[in-house]
Write a protein that holds these residues in place. Structure first.
Motif, mmCIF file in Angstrom:
data_model
loop_
_atom_site.group_PDB
_atom_site.id
_atom_site.type_symbol
_atom_site.label_atom_id
_atom_site.label_comp_id
_atom_site.label_asym_id
_atom_site.label_seq_id
_atom_site.Cartn_x
_atom_site.Cartn_y
_atom_site.Cartn_z
ATOM 1 N N GLN A 55 5.014 -4.815 4.092
ATOM 2 C CA GLN A 55 5.128 -5.388 2.754
ATOM 3 C C GLN A 55 4.815 -4.367 1.664
ATOM 4 O O GLN A 55 5.421 -4.392 0.599
ATOM 5 C CB GLN A 55 4.198 -6.606 2.623
ATOM 6 N N ALA A 56 3.892 -3.460 1.919
ATOM 7 C CA ALA A 56 3.544 -2.442 0.922
ATOM 8 C C ALA A 56 4.737 -1.527 0.648
ATOM 9 O O ALA A 56 5.017 -1.178 -0.509
ATOM 10 C CB ALA A 56 2.345 -1.623 1.396
ATOM 11 N N SER A 57 5.471 -1.165 1.697
ATOM 12 C CA SER A 57 6.663 -0.333 1.527
ATOM 13 C C SER A 57 7.723 -1.072 0.723
ATOM 14 O O SER A 57 8.378 -0.492 -0.145
ATOM 15 C CB SER A 57 7.241 0.074 2.880
ATOM 16 N N ARG A 58 7.890 -2.352 1.007
ATOM 17 C CA ARG A 58 8.875 -3.162 0.274
ATOM 18 C C ARG A 58 8.491 -3.278 -1.198
ATOM 19 O O ARG A 58 9.340 -3.178 -2.073
ATOM 20 C CB ARG A 58 8.982 -4.556 0.915
ATOM 21 N N LYS A 59 7.201 -3.474 -1.462
ATOM 22 C CA LYS A 59 6.734 -3.578 -2.845
ATOM 23 C C LYS A 59 7.008 -2.273 -3.596
ATOM 24 O O LYS A 59 7.508 -2.283 -4.726
ATOM 25 C CB LYS A 59 5.244 -3.909 -2.870
ATOM 26 N N THR A 60 6.718 -1.148 -2.965
ATOM 27 C CA THR A 60 6.983 0.159 -3.573
ATOM 28 C C THR A 60 8.471 0.340 -3.828
ATOM 29 O O THR A 60 8.881 0.821 -4.886
ATOM 30 C CB THR A 60 6.464 1.293 -2.667
ATOM 31 N N GLN A 61 9.291 -0.060 -2.876
ATOM 32 C CA GLN A 61 10.746 0.034 -3.000
ATOM 33 C C GLN A 61 11.237 -0.783 -4.201
ATOM 34 O O GLN A 61 12.066 -0.314 -4.984
ATOM 35 C CB GLN A 61 11.372 -0.469 -1.705
ATOM 36 N N LEU A 62 10.728 -1.997 -4.367
ATOM 37 C CA LEU A 62 11.135 -2.851 -5.489
ATOM 38 C C LEU A 62 10.669 -2.287 -6.828
ATOM 39 O O LEU A 62 11.389 -2.369 -7.825
ATOM 40 C CB LEU A 62 10.604 -4.272 -5.293
ATOM 41 N N GLU A 63 9.477 -1.679 -6.862
ATOM 42 C CA GLU A 63 8.986 -1.053 -8.090
ATOM 43 C C GLU A 63 9.861 0.128 -8.493
ATOM 44 O O GLU A 63 10.163 0.313 -9.670
ATOM 45 C CB GLU A 63 7.539 -0.601 -7.905
ATOM 46 N N ILE A 64 10.283 0.915 -7.525
ATOM 47 C CA ILE A 64 11.162 2.056 -7.813
ATOM 48 C C ILE A 64 12.499 1.560 -8.337
ATOM 49 O O ILE A 64 13.044 2.107 -9.312
ATOM 50 C CB ILE A 64 11.343 2.940 -6.555
ATOM 51 N N LYS A 65 13.051 0.521 -7.727
ATOM 52 C CA LYS A 65 14.325 -0.018 -8.181
ATOM 53 C C LYS A 65 14.210 -0.547 -9.612
ATOM 54 O O LYS A 65 15.096 -0.318 -10.435
ATOM 55 C CB LYS A 65 14.789 -1.128 -7.243
ATOM 56 N N LYS A 66 13.119 -1.240 -9.916
ATOM 57 C CA LYS A 66 12.897 -1.754 -11.265
ATOM 58 C C LYS A 66 12.822 -0.607 -12.260
ATOM 59 O O LYS A 66 13.405 -0.663 -13.347
ATOM 60 C CB LYS A 66 11.617 -2.590 -11.290
ATOM 61 N N TRP A 67 12.107 0.464 -11.904
ATOM 62 C CA TRP A 67 12.005 1.632 -12.773
ATOM 63 C C TRP A 67 13.383 2.265 -12.996
ATOM 64 O O TRP A 67 13.704 2.658 -14.117
ATOM 65 C CB TRP A 67 11.040 2.651 -12.164
ATOM 66 N N GLN A 68 14.196 2.354 -11.944
ATOM 67 C CA GLN A 68 15.528 2.953 -12.077
ATOM 68 C C GLN A 68 16.397 2.146 -13.036
ATOM 69 O O GLN A 68 17.112 2.718 -13.854
ATOM 70 C CB GLN A 68 16.205 3.049 -10.705
ATOM 71 N N VAL A 69 16.346 0.828 -12.951
ATOM 72 C CA VAL A 69 17.133 -0.025 -13.852
ATOM 73 C C VAL A 69 16.656 0.163 -15.288
ATOM 74 O O VAL A 69 17.461 0.315 -16.215
ATOM 75 C CB VAL A 69 17.046 -1.508 -13.411
ATOM 76 N N THR A 70 15.346 0.158 -15.490
ATOM 77 C CA THR A 70 14.785 0.360 -16.832
ATOM 78 C C THR A 70 15.179 1.717 -17.389
ATOM 79 O O THR A 70 15.562 1.832 -18.552
ATOM 80 C CB THR A 70 13.239 0.245 -16.778
#
Length: 93
Positions: A55-70
């Motif tokens: 789950q920690a890896s998935r959370k990090t992955q989602l944070e990176i994706k959110k940053w990329q969109v922003t």
């Protein structure tokens, strides 16, 4: 070894797997319509993708994706000062 090329010109695009990058055992072109296994082409009907991780890896992955969109949205607009706009080729003057 698993290779994925989506953008490098001069190299085959798609997914390739095998120990020798010049003669892969498995080739899936970028259109995902076929698969070639040991040189024999087959039509590709379905593909199922699995992910492994905690789950920690998935959370990090989602944070990176959110940053990329922003970041993409932030870079979408170009800010020009009034002085820059007067000399800009698209200005009407």
């Amino acid at each position: 070894m698993l290779y994925l090329n989506t953008s490098i010109r001069g190299y085959p695009k798609g997914l390739r797997a095998g120990s020798d990058p010049r003669k892969p055992l498995l080739i899936i072109p970028e259109d995902f319509h076929s698969v070639t296994f040991k040189g024999v082409p087959y039509p590709l009907q379905n593909i199922e993708v699995w992910g492994c991780g905690d789950q920690a890896s998935r959370k990090t992955q989602l944070e990176i994706k959110k940053w990329q969109v922003t970041e993409a949205e932030r870079q979408r607009s170009v800010k020009l000062s009034a002085a820059d706009w007067i000399e800009h080729p698209d200005s009407a003057s």
